[in-house]
Design a protein around this motif. Sequence first.
Motif, PDB file in Angstrom:
ATOM      1  N   ASP A 436       1.230  -1.380   0.797  1.00  0.00           N
ATOM      2  CA  ASP A 436      -0.240   0.039  -0.241  1.00  0.00           C
ATOM      3  C   ASP A 436       1.143   1.415   0.156  1.00  0.00           C
ATOM      4  OD1 ASP A 436       0.813  -0.581   2.463  1.00  0.00           O
ATOM      5  OD2 ASP A 436      -1.093  -0.759   3.401  1.00  0.00           O
ATOM      6  N   GLY A 437       2.216   1.130   0.084  1.00  0.00           N
ATOM      7  CA  GLY A 437       2.810   2.741   0.587  1.00  0.00           C
ATOM      8  C   GLY A 437       3.255   2.523  -0.915  1.00  0.00           C
ATOM      9  N   LEU A 461      -1.416  -4.896  -1.152  1.00  0.00           N
ATOM     10  CA  LEU A 461      -1.293  -5.680  -0.394  1.00  0.00           C
ATOM     11  C   LEU A 461      -0.852  -4.953   0.781  1.00  0.00           C
ATOM     12  CD1 LEU A 461       1.848  -8.209  -0.697  1.00  0.00           C
ATOM     13  CD2 LEU A 461      -0.862  -9.003  -1.067  1.00  0.00           C
ATOM     14  N   ASP A 463      -1.231  -3.739   4.351  1.00  0.00           N
ATOM     15  CA  ASP A 463      -0.809  -3.140   5.660  1.00  0.00           C
ATOM     16  C   ASP A 463      -1.352  -2.342   6.910  1.00  0.00           C
ATOM     17  OD1 ASP A 463       1.503  -2.328   5.095  1.00  0.00           O
ATOM     18  OD2 ASP A 463       2.550  -3.397   6.719  1.00  0.00           O
ATOM     19  N   ALA A 465       0.580   0.424   6.362  1.00  0.00           N
ATOM     20  CA  ALA A 465       2.179   0.318   7.147  1.00  0.00           C
ATOM     21  C   ALA A 465       3.431   0.460   6.434  1.00  0.00           C
ATOM     22  CB  ALA A 465       2.507  -0.268   8.029  1.00  0.00           C
ATOM     23  N   TYR A 466       4.537   1.063   6.418  1.00  0.00           N
ATOM     24  CA  TYR A 466       5.635   0.829   5.990  1.00  0.00           C
ATOM     25  C   TYR A 466       6.152  -1.056   6.523  1.00  0.00           C
ATOM     26  CZ  TYR A 466       5.077   5.848   3.547  1.00  0.00           C
ATOM     27  OH  TYR A 466       4.973   6.594   2.647  1.00  0.00           O
ATOM     28  N   GLY A 467       5.709  -1.857   6.359  1.00  0.00           N
ATOM     29  CA  GLY A 467       5.455  -3.127   6.612  1.00  0.00           C
ATOM     30  C   GLY A 467       7.091  -3.370   6.908  1.00  0.00           C
ATOM     31  N   PHE A 485       0.512   4.422   8.417  1.00  0.00           N
ATOM     32  CA  PHE A 485      -0.396   5.153   7.754  1.00  0.00           C
ATOM     33  C   PHE A 485      -1.897   4.777   7.262  1.00  0.00           C
ATOM     34  CE2 PHE A 485       2.501   3.741   4.838  1.00  0.00           C
ATOM     35  CZ  PHE A 485       1.510   2.296   4.091  1.00  0.00           C
TER      36      PHE A 485
END
Length: 553
Positions: A436-437, A461, A463, A465-467, A485
């Motif tokens: 998503d980032g 994908l 989550d 977040a910056y997973g 985020f």
Amino acid sequence: MNGAELLVAAFETEGVKQIFGVPGEENLAVVDALRRSTIELVVTRHEQAAAFMAATHGRLTGEPGVCLATLGPGALNLTTGAAYAQLGAMPMVMLTGQKGILSRKQARFQVVDIVSTMAPLTKMAHQIVSPATIPSMVREAFRVARQERPGAVHLELPEDVAAEPAGPTLKPLPRHVIAQPVADGAALDQAAELIRRAERPLVMLGAVASRPRLADELSSFVQRVKIPFFNTQMGKGAVTGGSDLYMGTAALSERDYVHNAIDRADLIISIGHDTVEKPPFLMGARGPKVLHVGYLPATVEEVFFPDAELVGDIGPTLTRLADRLVDGGAALSCAGALLPLREQILRHIGEGAEEKRYPLTPQRLVHDVRQAMPEDGIVCLDNGMYKIWFARNYRTRIANTLLLDNALATMGAGLPSAMMAAILYPTRRVLAVCGDGGFMMNSQELETAKRLGLNLVVLILQDDAYGMIRWKQAVDGFDDFGMTFGNPDFTAYAEAFGIRGSRVQTADALVPTLDAAFSAGGVHLVSVPVDYSENTRVLVDELRAAHAAAANS
Ligand SMILES: Cc1ncc(C[n+]2csc(CCOP(=O)(O)OP(=O)(O)O)c2C)c(N)n1
Ligand SMILES: [Mg+2]
């Protein structure tokens, strides 16, 4: 004919079919020349995407892709793409505009020294100062971009040079085929001897092994000598149909299951390793000997310092090496020494592939994507945590069917690289897999993809977040901080672009959702929530425990 027209004619002679970019007023003569040429101008919504697309053209075809930008701000937006092509060894030519050089009617407005900016990011960066040099400069640009080691080249065409009349004798220079030298007989004999003496040999396929022209000869080498192989992340898929010898992918630098084989090997035949990749294993004083096979000599690093080298055109060099090793029917006696480890390695890697949990685990995601993709389907990854899982767990049987960037490893290239793959291979399934980032870094290109009428599915994908960085934070003992985020509603976002969007609502829904998206055609955005708790459980805790157990046994 003016400078711009001569330049475009030279691009035509080089076989250029499309130019990607965002023009500015300084490019207008070039744009007008393109209008009257056989080359299609594809405008993108950000120069970075144009460069990622052009680089991917080079990567997939071996022929430089071309991108275009204006001076100053536009040219600066190409820089990440330049580094992507340069580090990734993808042939690409960038053309940027500039104010006139003979007069300065706009003083320094928008003027940045782009040639100097590009110099460290390219193999060659030049300003064109006269139409007389255009034929040779364009020929040289394509030669340099294409030649091993391939990479990015920059040409700057100031607007007055573009408008200047080019004399009637000026014509594009034709191309010709250059036969590459092959490793010489003595070096081949020595390499063959080294391999014959090895008790536990292993082949490693690096990034260079994925050059499109190499697939057949490389596959035939592996099949003939029957030495098991593993690959680096960017060497994935280089061998067609060699699955019974595949030992795994080195997605981590140490301790993964594939390292059980690497650590036991006494000779690694490293074909086309480019040390721009994150190290597939760490060479040490007590480890296996390494034979480097490459178009160019190996670059020497703290963690990679081969003991012997075979330098020359890789394909024919490997054919001659195999002739020495297995001709006359006498197979290599120790070729399969490490093969017994294969089953155990692949069993570990396959664990969790059918996990029922929702949100989906990365193992299940990779497994399900493989289900939805035919053998020749192309998966293009952006950069994030899932890259390790795809590199490690996704099985490929055809060259260049998993495109990932383990060189610059930039976020934002997933969608543009998939768009280029979809343009080049309109009948194959093409899937971009993005976090998503990373997706949001170039999501504006959904408009370009729709406008071009591409068939393409983008899997996000989610989550929130910056997973990947969040995972590193946890692994390194930092507090969980600052990596999350919010996201748009991706289905609504897709619809705003006039494309279809869907969200995977259950663990079993991913495969049918992808299938339906591909069957419907057009551009489709699919979002799926991902459960990243497996990152630490498998990639850290489990591997550490397995490694400790192996060391004690
Ligand atoms: C342009 C760029 N900025 C920052 C990074 C550092 N980085 C690597 S992975 C990552 C997180 C990616 O997040 P996302 O795309 O959501 O994927 P996830 O890891 O969450 O699956 C970051 C910030 C990078 N590689 N490239
Ligand atoms: Mg994320």
